[in-house]
Design a protein around this motif. Structure first.
Motif, PDB file in Angstrom:
ATOM      1  N   SER A 108       0.821  -1.218   0.000  1.00  0.00           N
ATOM      2  CA  SER A 108       0.000   0.000   0.000  1.00  0.00           C
ATOM      3  C   SER A 108       0.853   1.266   0.000  1.00  0.00           C
ATOM      4  O   SER A 108       0.402   2.303  -0.479  1.00  0.00           O
ATOM      5  CB  SER A 108      -0.944   0.009   1.196  1.00  0.00           C
ATOM      6  N   VAL A 109       2.072   1.185   0.530  1.00  0.00           N
ATOM      7  CA  VAL A 109       2.932   2.369   0.536  1.00  0.00           C
ATOM      8  C   VAL A 109       3.869   2.399  -0.671  1.00  0.00           C
ATOM      9  O   VAL A 109       4.744   3.255  -0.749  1.00  0.00           O
ATOM     10  CB  VAL A 109       3.733   2.512   1.852  1.00  0.00           C
ATOM     11  N   GLY A 110       3.712   1.457  -1.605  1.00  0.00           N
ATOM     12  CA  GLY A 110       4.424   1.537  -2.878  1.00  0.00           C
ATOM     13  C   GLY A 110       5.561   0.569  -3.083  1.00  0.00           C
ATOM     14  O   GLY A 110       6.322   0.724  -4.043  1.00  0.00           O
ATOM     15  N   ALA A 111       5.731  -0.433  -2.235  1.00  0.00           N
ATOM     16  CA  ALA A 111       6.795  -1.415  -2.435  1.00  0.00           C
ATOM     17  C   ALA A 111       6.464  -2.288  -3.648  1.00  0.00           C
ATOM     18  O   ALA A 111       5.319  -2.684  -3.846  1.00  0.00           O
ATOM     19  CB  ALA A 111       6.964  -2.282  -1.203  1.00  0.00           C
ATOM     20  N   GLN A 112       7.471  -2.581  -4.458  1.00  0.00           N
ATOM     21  CA  GLN A 112       7.305  -3.399  -5.658  1.00  0.00           C
ATOM     22  C   GLN A 112       7.902  -4.789  -5.409  1.00  0.00           C
ATOM     23  O   GLN A 112       9.077  -4.888  -5.053  1.00  0.00           O
ATOM     24  CB  GLN A 112       8.026  -2.759  -6.843  1.00  0.00           C
ATOM     25  N   PRO A 113       7.141  -5.868  -5.587  1.00  0.00           N
ATOM     26  CA  PRO A 113       7.718  -7.202  -5.400  1.00  0.00           C
ATOM     27  C   PRO A 113       8.590  -7.591  -6.596  1.00  0.00           C
ATOM     28  O   PRO A 113       8.315  -7.214  -7.733  1.00  0.00           O
ATOM     29  CB  PRO A 113       6.499  -8.107  -5.287  1.00  0.00           C
ATOM     30  N   SER A 114       9.666  -8.342  -6.313  1.00  0.00           N
ATOM     31  CA  SER A 114      10.479  -8.886  -7.393  1.00  0.00           C
ATOM     32  C   SER A 114       9.674  -9.975  -8.099  1.00  0.00           C
ATOM     33  O   SER A 114       8.595 -10.374  -7.632  1.00  0.00           O
ATOM     34  CB  SER A 114      11.783  -9.466  -6.833  1.00  0.00           C
ATOM     35  N   ASP A 115      10.177 -10.479  -9.207  1.00  0.00           N
ATOM     36  CA  ASP A 115       9.448 -11.501  -9.967  1.00  0.00           C
ATOM     37  C   ASP A 115       9.163 -12.739  -9.103  1.00  0.00           C
ATOM     38  O   ASP A 115       8.048 -13.249  -9.056  1.00  0.00           O
ATOM     39  CB  ASP A 115      10.231 -11.920 -11.206  1.00  0.00           C
ATOM     40  N   ARG A 116      10.194 -13.236  -8.413  1.00  0.00           N
ATOM     41  CA  ARG A 116      10.028 -14.442  -7.612  1.00  0.00           C
ATOM     42  C   ARG A 116       9.168 -14.179  -6.386  1.00  0.00           C
ATOM     43  O   ARG A 116       8.352 -15.018  -5.997  1.00  0.00           O
ATOM     44  CB  ARG A 116      11.395 -14.984  -7.204  1.00  0.00           C
ATOM     45  N   PRO A 159       1.182 -13.838 -11.138  1.00  0.00           N
ATOM     46  CA  PRO A 159       1.682 -13.097 -12.296  1.00  0.00           C
ATOM     47  C   PRO A 159       1.584 -13.953 -13.551  1.00  0.00           C
ATOM     48  O   PRO A 159       1.583 -15.194 -13.476  1.00  0.00           O
ATOM     49  CB  PRO A 159       3.142 -12.812 -11.926  1.00  0.00           C
ATOM     50  N   PRO A 160       1.492 -13.318 -14.731  1.00  0.00           N
ATOM     51  CA  PRO A 160       1.392 -14.112 -15.960  1.00  0.00           C
ATOM     52  C   PRO A 160       2.685 -14.877 -16.204  1.00  0.00           C
ATOM     53  O   PRO A 160       3.776 -14.434 -15.836  1.00  0.00           O
ATOM     54  CB  PRO A 160       1.166 -13.049 -17.045  1.00  0.00           C
TER      55      PRO A 160
END
Length: 106
Positions: A65-73, A87-88
């Protein structure tokens, strides 16, 4: 501070990996300083053949919610845990052709 990411930090011994899902600055090293530990992942199956994922869902939802982006894994693991949509799948038609045939076409 730069972009905040949810990613995996490797722990464990040689040939026996164990991962912590951490929230860290994107410029920090993989196993370096982190802001929060939001889960764990053990990729080595137990005697029943299951791999264990533990996630603090409230903390993950807060960081997202505060903007953290998860890595692919990490996004894949969060999808398995039911926190994010899966994820696709990545589709690469060149990888479907055997390597010898790919190189001979060049």
């Amino acid at each position: 501070m730069g972009l905040v990411r949810i990613r995996l930090a490797r722990f464990g011994q040689i040939h026996r990996p164990f991962y912590r899902m951490v929230v860290a600055d994107s410029r920090a090293p993989r196993d370096g300083k982190h802001l929060d530990i939001v889960g764990t992942f053990n990729p080595i199956p137990d005697k029943y053949g299951s791999k264990h994922i533990r996630v603090k869902s409230d903390r993950v939802k807060y960081w997202l919610s505060v903007g953290a982006q998860p890595s692919d894994r990490a996004a894949w693991l969060l999808g398995k845990a039911g926190i994010l949509p899966m994820p696709p799948r990545k589709f690469n038609p060149k990888k479907m052709v055997p390597k010898k045939e790919r190189e001979s076409k060049k």
